[in-house]
Every structure is written in C-alpha cells, then in structure tokens.
Design a protein around this motif. Structure first.
Motif, short mmCIF file in Angstrom:
data_model
loop_
_atom_site.label_atom_id
_atom_site.label_comp_id
_atom_site.label_asym_id
_atom_site.label_seq_id
_atom_site.Cartn_x
_atom_site.Cartn_y
_atom_site.Cartn_z
N PHE A 51 31.76 -34.93 8.75
CA PHE A 51 32.64 -34.35 9.66
C PHE A 51 31.64 -33.13 10.28
CE2 PHE A 51 35.86 -31.46 10.91
CZ PHE A 51 36.65 -32.46 11.52
N CYS A 52 31.82 -33.05 11.52
CA CYS A 52 31.17 -31.73 12.28
C CYS A 52 32.05 -30.79 12.94
CB CYS A 52 30.36 -32.33 13.39
SG CYS A 52 29.18 -33.67 12.64
N THR A 53 31.87 -29.35 12.73
CA THR A 53 32.47 -28.56 13.44
C THR A 53 31.52 -27.62 14.35
OG1 THR A 53 32.28 -26.91 11.78
CG2 THR A 53 34.22 -28.44 11.71
N LEU A 54 32.11 -26.97 15.40
CA LEU A 54 31.43 -26.33 16.26
C LEU A 54 32.42 -25.26 16.49
CD1 LEU A 54 29.33 -25.59 18.63
CD2 LEU A 54 30.65 -26.73 20.12
N GLN A 55 31.83 -23.87 16.06
CA GLN A 55 32.61 -22.79 15.72
C GLN A 55 31.85 -21.97 17.18
OE1 GLN A 55 32.44 -19.74 12.56
NE2 GLN A 55 34.57 -20.52 12.39
N VAL A 56 33.01 -21.25 17.87
CA VAL A 56 32.32 -20.50 19.11
C VAL A 56 33.12 -19.21 18.81
CG1 VAL A 56 32.43 -20.02 21.32
CG2 VAL A 56 32.13 -22.41 20.40
N GLN A 57 32.27 -17.87 18.91
CA GLN A 57 32.97 -16.79 18.82
C GLN A 57 32.52 -15.93 20.21
OE1 GLN A 57 32.92 -14.35 15.29
NE2 GLN A 57 31.57 -16.04 14.36
N SER A 58 33.39 -15.40 20.85
CA SER A 58 32.93 -14.66 22.06
C SER A 58 33.47 -13.07 21.96
CB SER A 58 33.47 -15.28 23.28
OG SER A 58 33.21 -14.73 24.43
N LYS A 59 32.66 -12.25 22.31
CA LYS A 59 33.30 -10.75 22.20
C LYS A 59 32.89 -10.28 23.53
CE LYS A 59 32.18 -6.68 20.00
NZ LYS A 59 30.98 -5.88 19.63
N ARG A 60 33.72 -9.62 24.06
CA ARG A 60 33.37 -8.49 25.47
C ARG A 60 33.87 -7.07 24.74
NH1 ARG A 60 36.16 -5.52 28.79
NH2 ARG A 60 38.04 -6.11 27.96
N GLY A 61 32.98 -6.24 25.57
CA GLY A 61 33.45 -4.68 25.31
C GLY A 61 33.00 -4.13 23.91
N LYS A 88 37.85 -16.48 18.83
CA LYS A 88 37.14 -17.50 17.90
C LYS A 88 37.67 -18.83 17.90
CE LYS A 88 35.70 -17.58 13.16
NZ LYS A 88 35.73 -16.50 11.77
N ALA A 89 37.08 -19.82 17.83
CA ALA A 89 37.69 -21.07 18.16
C ALA A 89 36.72 -22.02 17.30
CB ALA A 89 37.81 -21.48 19.69
N THR A 90 37.34 -23.02 16.70
CA THR A 90 36.51 -24.19 16.11
C THR A 90 37.11 -25.35 16.74
OG1 THR A 90 36.52 -22.80 14.23
CG2 THR A 90 36.12 -25.17 13.93
N LEU A 91 35.96 -26.45 16.77
CA LEU A 91 36.19 -27.72 17.48
C LEU A 91 35.94 -28.59 16.20
CD1 LEU A 91 36.92 -30.04 19.55
CD2 LEU A 91 34.48 -29.56 20.07
N GLY A 92 36.76 -29.45 15.55
CA GLY A 92 36.01 -30.46 14.55
C GLY A 92 36.19 -32.00 15.08
N ARG A 93 35.15 -32.78 14.77
CA ARG A 93 35.04 -34.00 15.06
C ARG A 93 34.52 -34.80 13.94
NH1 ARG A 93 38.54 -32.78 18.23
NH2 ARG A 93 38.33 -32.84 20.51
N ASN A 94 34.48 -36.17 14.11
CA ASN A 94 33.95 -37.08 13.23
C ASN A 94 32.27 -37.01 13.15
OD1 ASN A 94 36.21 -37.45 11.69
ND2 ASN A 94 36.66 -38.83 13.19
N SER A 95 31.69 -36.82 14.23
CA SER A 95 30.16 -36.86 14.43
C SER A 95 29.78 -35.88 15.37
CB SER A 95 30.00 -38.26 14.88
OG SER A 95 30.42 -38.36 16.29
N ILE A 96 28.32 -35.57 15.22
CA ILE A 96 27.77 -35.01 16.25
C ILE A 96 28.10 -35.40 17.72
CG2 ILE A 96 25.59 -34.02 17.12
CD1 ILE A 96 24.92 -33.43 14.38
N GLU A 97 27.90 -36.66 17.70
CA GLU A 97 28.12 -37.18 19.35
C GLU A 97 29.43 -36.62 19.69
OE1 GLU A 97 26.93 -39.01 16.47
OE2 GLU A 97 24.98 -39.11 17.05
N GLU A 98 30.43 -36.89 18.98
CA GLU A 98 31.71 -36.51 19.51
C GLU A 98 31.86 -35.03 19.87
OE1 GLU A 98 34.95 -37.82 16.92
OE2 GLU A 98 34.07 -39.83 16.56
N ILE A 99 31.54 -34.22 19.06
CA ILE A 99 31.34 -32.80 19.19
C ILE A 99 30.64 -32.68 20.69
CG2 ILE A 99 30.04 -30.44 18.97
CD1 ILE A 99 32.22 -31.01 16.85
N GLU A 100 29.25 -33.25 21.00
CA GLU A 100 28.65 -33.08 22.12
C GLU A 100 29.74 -33.64 23.47
OE1 GLU A 100 25.11 -35.26 21.50
OE2 GLU A 100 24.36 -33.45 20.36
N GLU A 101 30.37 -34.64 23.08
CA GLU A 101 31.27 -35.20 24.19
C GLU A 101 32.11 -34.24 24.61
OE1 GLU A 101 32.74 -38.61 22.91
OE2 GLU A 101 31.03 -39.88 22.60
N ASP A 102 32.69 -33.33 23.75
CA ASP A 102 33.74 -32.30 24.03
C ASP A 102 33.35 -31.07 24.17
OD1 ASP A 102 35.47 -34.40 23.78
OD2 ASP A 102 36.15 -34.51 21.50
N ARG A 103 32.01 -30.87 23.99
CA ARG A 103 31.63 -29.46 23.93
C ARG A 103 31.94 -28.72 25.20
NH1 ARG A 103 27.04 -26.34 24.81
NH2 ARG A 103 26.39 -24.77 23.15
#
Length: 76
Positions: free
Chosen positions: A18-28, A38-53
C-alpha cells in the motif's frame, strides 16, 4: 508582493504494497499571512499513485488558492 509556496511531497510504500503520497504546502511566514494545507493520497500501488498524482496536486493547489482568497477577504 508575490510569495512562492513551499511544497513538500513524500511517497511511501509499506510492507503489504500500500502506497501513500503526502503533500504539504505552506505559503507565507507570519501568523496572519500563513496558509498550510496537508493532504494524503493512498493507493494500492505506486503505479496507481502516479496515475492520480497530477489531479491530486491540482486539488491541493486549488485548496491553497481558496485559503488565500478566504484569508484576503477576512482581512479586508
């Protein structure tokens, strides 16, 4: 003055694949002009993460834009 967002990403894969892509963005940098998302995307494979990235990153950017607009309206 335009400010550059600080965008950090972290891709992890656990033992069962199981893979997760966590993104944090800050301004100011100040208490009253700082936005964070802060957001996290979880998918069953790296390929699925790449498809939705790309769509996922666009959603994070849209959220940051909404936060900026909201904060600007609050300060007026």
């Amino acid at each position: 003055m335009a400010r550059k967002d600080d965008l950090q990403t972290e891709l992890t894969e656990n033992e069962d694949g199981f893979c997760t892509l966590q993104v944090q963005s800050k301004r100011g940098g100040g208490t009253r002009d700082e936005d964070r998302v802060k957001a996290t995307l979880g998918r069953n494979s790296i390929e699925e993460i790449e498809e939705d990235r790309e769509q996922f990153l666009e959603m994070v950017e849209e959220t940051m834009t909404e936060r900026r607009s909201s904060n600007q309206s609050d300060s007026e």
